[in-house]
Design an enzyme around this catalytic site. Structure first.
Site, short mmCIF file in Angstrom:
data_model
loop_
_atom_site.label_atom_id
_atom_site.label_comp_id
_atom_site.label_asym_id
_atom_site.label_seq_id
_atom_site.Cartn_x
_atom_site.Cartn_y
_atom_site.Cartn_z
N CYS A 264 0.80 -1.23 0.00
CA CYS A 264 0.00 0.00 0.00
C CYS A 264 0.83 1.27 0.00
O CYS A 264 0.28 2.36 -0.06
CB CYS A 264 -0.94 0.02 1.21
SG CYS A 264 -0.09 0.21 2.78
N GLY A 265 2.14 1.15 0.09
CA GLY A 265 2.93 2.37 0.08
C GLY A 265 2.86 3.10 1.41
O GLY A 265 2.67 2.50 2.46
#
Length: 275
Positions: free
Chosen positions: A115-116
């Protein structure tokens, strides 16, 4: 230094017959990014292009805008109790006069390969921090036919994916379809950071007139990175998020999703895509 791939034993079942054999897997290791010696973020990434990843991340955070902002990028020695170098800790030393952001315990972030940077809640940070505010005025035009052919070209350039099947990719193209750069990583956001970081190191920011293609979906995180690097067109083979569309509409970013051959959805900036 960490390898891009590693070998592991696997039991394969084919046609009801089981057999053991070695399999090639993509490597995943943590990278700690330090700024002027102070810990800033930890990301799970595929080793390789670590310096580009670190400076690209700092571009997306609004810390860097050009290669002149960086004095040095180095691996930190003595990263373990034994004093050995793990090549998993990178320090970015800012050049004299470059403002240092307020790094507090609350600001330190952990990013995952899926998801960063987690926790981005609003668009305010992008609006106030971006160095390149001219995306909306970028006159670039791209044909739908050209866009439709980019995913196959990106896949053909993914050398490690062919051996592992476990990597995301980001490709940077010109409006004429020239492949300018491609990077692979377990995290799609890391692949984009590597693209942006390499552009900064080469003195090519902002990336006006460029098209960024990402495997998978287009999250707010990826749209943010495109905006921060001055990229006017972002395309993804899967769906965008609602916040990514909101950001694209506010900043003038052209956002294309579900790019599969001649079919695609244009969520923002459709005037740049010619049919």
């Amino acid at each position: 230094m960490g390898r891009v791939t590693e070998r592991r034993r696997v039991v394969r079942i084919r046609g009801g017959v089981a057999g053991a054999r070695p399999d090639t897997l993509v490597a995943e290791e943590p990278l700690e990014i330090r700024l002027n010696g102070k810990p800033l973020a930890i990301t799970m990434r595929t080793p390789g292009d670590d310096f580009a990843l670190a400076v690209g991340f700092l571009v997306s955070e609004g810390v860097l805008g050009s290669a002149a902002d960086v004095q040095a990028v180095t691996y930190c020695e003595g990263a373990t109790e034994a004093g050995s170098n793990t090549y998993n800790v990178v320090n970015v030393q800012l050049a004299a006069g470059v403002p240092v952001p307020d790094i507090t315990l609350e600001r330190n972030v952990y990013t995952t390969s899926s998801c960063g940077l987690c926790g981005k809640a609003s668009l305010d940070a992008v609006r106030t921090a971006t160095r390149f505010a001219g995306i909306a005025a970028d006159p670039v035009r791209v044909s739908a036919d050209l866009l439709g052919g980019l995913p196959d070209r990106l896949r053909a350039a993914q050398k490690v994916f062919e051996r592992t099947g476990g990597l995301h990719a980001a490709g940077l193209f010109s409006a004429e379809g020239e492949l300018l750069d491609v990077r692979e990583d377990v995290g799609r956001h890391n692949a984009v950071d590597k693209i942006v970081g390499r552009a900064l190191q080469a003195g090519r920011l902002p990336l006006t007139g460029a098209v960024l293609l990402v495997s998978g979906r287009a999250s707010f995180e990826l749209a943010q990175k495109a905006v921060m690097a001055g990229i006017p067109v972002l395309a993804a083979v899967s769906a965008p998020s609602s916040l990514a569309v909101d950001l694209a509409l506010e900043t003038g970013l052209t956002l294309v999703g579900f790019l599969r051959g001649p079919n695609m959805n244009i969520y923002a900036g459709e005037e740049r895509v010619t049919v």
